[in-house]
Design a protein around this motif. Structure first.
Motif, mmCIF file in Angstrom:
data_model
loop_
_atom_site.group_PDB
_atom_site.id
_atom_site.type_symbol
_atom_site.label_atom_id
_atom_site.label_comp_id
_atom_site.label_asym_id
_atom_site.label_seq_id
_atom_site.Cartn_x
_atom_site.Cartn_y
_atom_site.Cartn_z
ATOM 1 N N TRP A 64 0.814 -1.215 0.000
ATOM 2 C CA TRP A 64 0.000 0.000 0.000
ATOM 3 C C TRP A 64 0.847 1.265 0.000
ATOM 4 N N SER A 65 2.028 1.213 0.576
ATOM 5 C CA SER A 65 2.844 2.419 0.712
ATOM 6 C C SER A 65 3.425 2.902 -0.615
ATOM 7 N N THR A 66 3.311 2.103 -1.680
ATOM 8 C CA THR A 66 3.887 2.496 -2.967
ATOM 9 C C THR A 66 2.976 3.415 -3.775
ATOM 10 N N ARG A 67 1.765 3.659 -3.292
ATOM 11 C CA ARG A 67 0.834 4.503 -4.039
ATOM 12 C C ARG A 67 0.277 5.602 -3.148
ATOM 13 N N ARG A 68 0.048 6.755 -3.754
ATOM 14 C CA ARG A 68 -0.554 7.878 -3.049
ATOM 15 C C ARG A 68 -2.069 7.689 -2.968
ATOM 16 N N PRO A 69 -2.704 8.244 -1.950
ATOM 17 C CA PRO A 69 -4.167 8.189 -1.880
ATOM 18 C C PRO A 69 -4.793 8.870 -3.098
ATOM 19 N N GLN A 70 -5.840 8.267 -3.630
ATOM 20 C CA GLN A 70 -6.518 8.846 -4.785
ATOM 21 C C GLN A 70 -7.293 10.090 -4.365
ATOM 22 N N MET A 71 -7.191 11.131 -5.158
ATOM 23 C CA MET A 71 -7.923 12.371 -4.869
ATOM 24 C C MET A 71 -8.871 12.682 -6.041
ATOM 25 N N ASP A 72 -8.426 13.445 -7.042
ATOM 26 C CA ASP A 72 -9.295 13.750 -8.187
ATOM 27 C C ASP A 72 -9.788 12.473 -8.845
ATOM 28 N N PHE A 73 -11.033 12.486 -9.321
ATOM 29 C CA PHE A 73 -11.480 11.354 -10.132
ATOM 30 C C PHE A 73 -11.237 11.644 -11.611
ATOM 31 N N PRO A 74 -10.922 10.609 -12.393
ATOM 32 C CA PRO A 74 -10.640 10.796 -13.818
ATOM 33 C C PRO A 74 -11.918 11.077 -14.613
ATOM 34 N N VAL A 75 -11.731 11.407 -15.891
ATOM 35 C CA VAL A 75 -12.879 11.653 -16.764
ATOM 36 C C VAL A 75 -13.706 10.379 -16.886
ATOM 37 N N GLN A 76 -15.023 10.553 -16.864
ATOM 38 C CA GLN A 76 -15.953 9.435 -16.775
ATOM 39 C C GLN A 76 -17.236 9.743 -17.561
ATOM 40 N N SER A 77 -17.872 8.724 -18.101
ATOM 41 C CA SER A 77 -19.205 8.885 -18.679
ATOM 42 C C SER A 77 -19.911 7.540 -18.666
ATOM 43 N N ALA A 78 -21.237 7.588 -18.742
ATOM 44 C CA ALA A 78 -22.024 6.357 -18.797
ATOM 45 C C ALA A 78 -23.374 6.645 -19.425
ATOM 46 N N ILE A 79 -23.907 5.640 -20.090
ATOM 47 C CA ILE A 79 -25.224 5.700 -20.719
ATOM 48 C C ILE A 79 -26.263 5.249 -19.709
ATOM 49 N N CYS A 80 -27.315 6.041 -19.546
ATOM 50 C CA CYS A 80 -28.324 5.744 -18.521
ATOM 51 C C CYS A 80 -29.674 5.312 -19.077
ATOM 52 N N THR A 81 -29.924 5.524 -20.353
ATOM 53 C CA THR A 81 -31.250 5.238 -20.903
ATOM 54 C C THR A 81 -31.390 3.825 -21.457
#
Length: 397
Positions: A255-272
C-alpha cells in the motif's frame, strides 16, 4: 460526541426510498436505477446514492453538538452549529462520485473486492454551507496557505461514524492544506443539500464536501478537524482507495507504494439503455452523464452504435436555457454534464460512450487495461449491447 452519537447496531436506520437498488443492507449502500439519474440535472435527495460504513449516526441534542479544530494551529477552537451558521453561506453545485462506481463491470474481468456498484454511485447536488477556508481563518490560518506556522500541511476530517475497518474507530480522511484554504476550491462544511437541511444518510448535521475529488474524502457526520503535518494515516487513506496496476494482487500488494486517490478521472455512462434491453427499429435516444475531477469540464462526449468504429458527438447540457461551455463562467465546474443523442440503432448494436475533458483527457478503451484489485475508478468506455426487436422476433420463429 455530546449531541451526536454513532449507534452500535442498525436498529434506528432512517427510512429510504423503496426504488433504490440495495447493494448492501448493513451497512446500507444503495444506488438509484440508472434511468433516474438523467431525469434532472440536480439529483433528488431520495435518489442520491447512499454510501455508508456503519450504522447511521443520530443527533440527540443539536445544541450540544460542536466541531473541534485543533492540531498544528496557534488557537484551537470548538464551533457550534450557530457559529457555523453565522459564517457567510455559499451554495456549490457539485457531483459526488464513489470511487467504486461501475465496479460490477470491472469484476467481470477478474474478481475484485468491494460493494457491487452499477453505474449510479454518484449524484449531483447543490450543497449549502460555510467555506472551509473561512472556518480555518478562525484558528489563525490565512487563505491560500500551504503550511501553518507550526508545520501543518494537511487537514484531517474525523467522523462520528465508527467503522469495522478502523477496528471500531472513526472514519477519517484528509486533504492538503493548500486546497482547504483556497476559496476557489469551494471546500464546504455543508449543512444543506438541495436547499434543505441535510438528512441523516447524507451527514446531518454537518459534513465536508470536497468538490472534484472521490467521495471518500467528503467526510460525513463531522466530529473534528485536525491540522497535521503528514496526510491522514487512517485505513481509508492509507490502505484503500489507491490505484494499482493490473499486475498487483492481494499477495504482492504494498500500500505504501501509491498515493491516496484524490481527483477522479474523466468518466461517462449511458443511462437510458441496459444490456438486457430490446428496442424497436429506428431511432432511439441515448442519454447519460459525463464528468471529470479537479474542476475540469467536459469538452466532448462521443457516441458510437457500432462498437467504436464510427462516432457521433452528443449534445451536452447542464442548466435549462444556459448553453454549456466546458470552462464557461456560467457552467458549474464541479458538476456533471448530461448528454443526449438520437441515433438510428442497427440490429444487435453495441452502443458506446466516451468523454473528453477540458484537459484533453480521454476515457480508456478497455476495462482490462485499468483493472485493479479494489475495482476502483472504472472509467473505461461504457458499452451497452442491445438487440433489435425485429431480430428477436425472427429468432423465435
Amino acid at each position: 460526541m455530546p449531541g451526536l452519537t454513532a449507534p452500535s447496531d442498525y436498529a434506528e436506520e432512517p427510512p429510504r426510498h423503496p426504488a433504490l437498488k440495495i447493494n448492501s443492507k448493513e451497512p446500507f449502500n444503495a444506488e438509484p436505477h440508472r434511468s433516474a439519474l438523467v431525469t434532472s440535472y440536480i439529483t433528488p435527495v431520495d435518489f442520491f446514492y447512499k454510501r455508508n460504513h456503519g450504522p447511521i449516526p443520530k443527533v440527540e441534542d443539536l445544541s450540544r453538538y460542536n466541531v473541534y479544530i485543533s492540531g498544528l494551529v496557534n488557537k484551537p477552537i470548538q464551533l457550534s452549529m450557530a457559529d457555523i451558521w453565522a459564517l457567510p453561506k455559499y451554495n456549490v453545485t457539485a457531483t459526488l462520485q464513489c470511487a467504486g462506481n461501475r465496479r460490477t463491470a470491472m469484476s467481470k474481468v477478474r474478481k475484485v473486492r468491494g460493494v457491487g456498484w452499477d453505474i449510479s454511485a454518484l449524484g449531483n447536488a447543490t450543497w449549502g454551507g460555510a467555506k472551509l477556508s473561512d472556518v480555518l481563518e478562525l484558528v489563525g490560518i490565512p487563505k491560500l496557505s500551504s503550511v501553518t506556522s507550526l508545520g501543518g500541511k494537511h487537514v484531517e476530517f474525523v467522523s462520528v461514524d465508527k467503522c469495522k475497518e478502523e477496528k471500531g474507530g472513526p472514519y477519517t480522511a484528509s486533504i492538503p492544506l493548500k486546497q482547504a484554504t483556497d476559496p476557489d476550491a469551494d471546500v464546504l462544511l455543508a449543512y444543506e443539500m438541495n436547499g434543505e437541511v441535510l438528512n441523516r444518510d447524507h451527514g446531518y448535521p454537518l459534513r465536508v464536501v470536497v468538490p472534484g475529488v472521490i467521495g471518500a474524502r467528503s467526510v460525513k457526520w463531522l466530529d473534528s478537524i485536525n491540522i497535521i503535518e503528514e496526510e491522514c494515516q487512517g485505513f481509508f487513506t492509507q490502505k484503500d482507495y489507491k490505484m494499482f496496476p493490473p499486475t498487483v494482487d492481494w499477495d504482492n500488494i504494498n500500500w505504501s507504494t501509491r498515493r491516496p486517490q484524490m481527483d477522479f478521472p474523466v468518466q461517462s455512462a449511458i443511462c437510458t439503455l441496459e444490456d438486457v434491453d430490446v428496442i424497436k427499429e429506428g431511432k432511439a435516444r441515448i442519454a447519460g452523464y459525463a464528468l471529470s475531477g479537479g474542476g475540469r469540464g467536459i469538452e466532448r462526449v462521443d457516441i458510437s452504435v457500432d462498437g467504436g468504429k464510427t462516432w457521433v458527438e452528443a449534445r451536452r447540457y447542464q442548466k435549462d436555457n444556459v448553453p454549456y461551455v466546458s470552462d464557461g463562467p456560467q457552467s458549474d465546474k464541479w458538476a456533471w454534464v448530461l448528454f443526449e443523442a438520437t441515433l438510428d440503432i442497427p440490429a444487435n448494436a453495441e452502443i458506446v460512450a466516451k468523454a473528453v475533458d477540458s484537459a484533453a483527457n480521454v476515457q480508456p478503451e478497455n476495462v482490462e487495461d485499468i483493472w485493479n484489485l479494489r475495482g476502483i475508478l472504472n472509467t473505461s468506455w461504457h458499452r451497452i449491447k442491445i438487440q433489435n426487436a425485429s431480430c428477436v422476433g425472427r429468432s423465435k420463429l
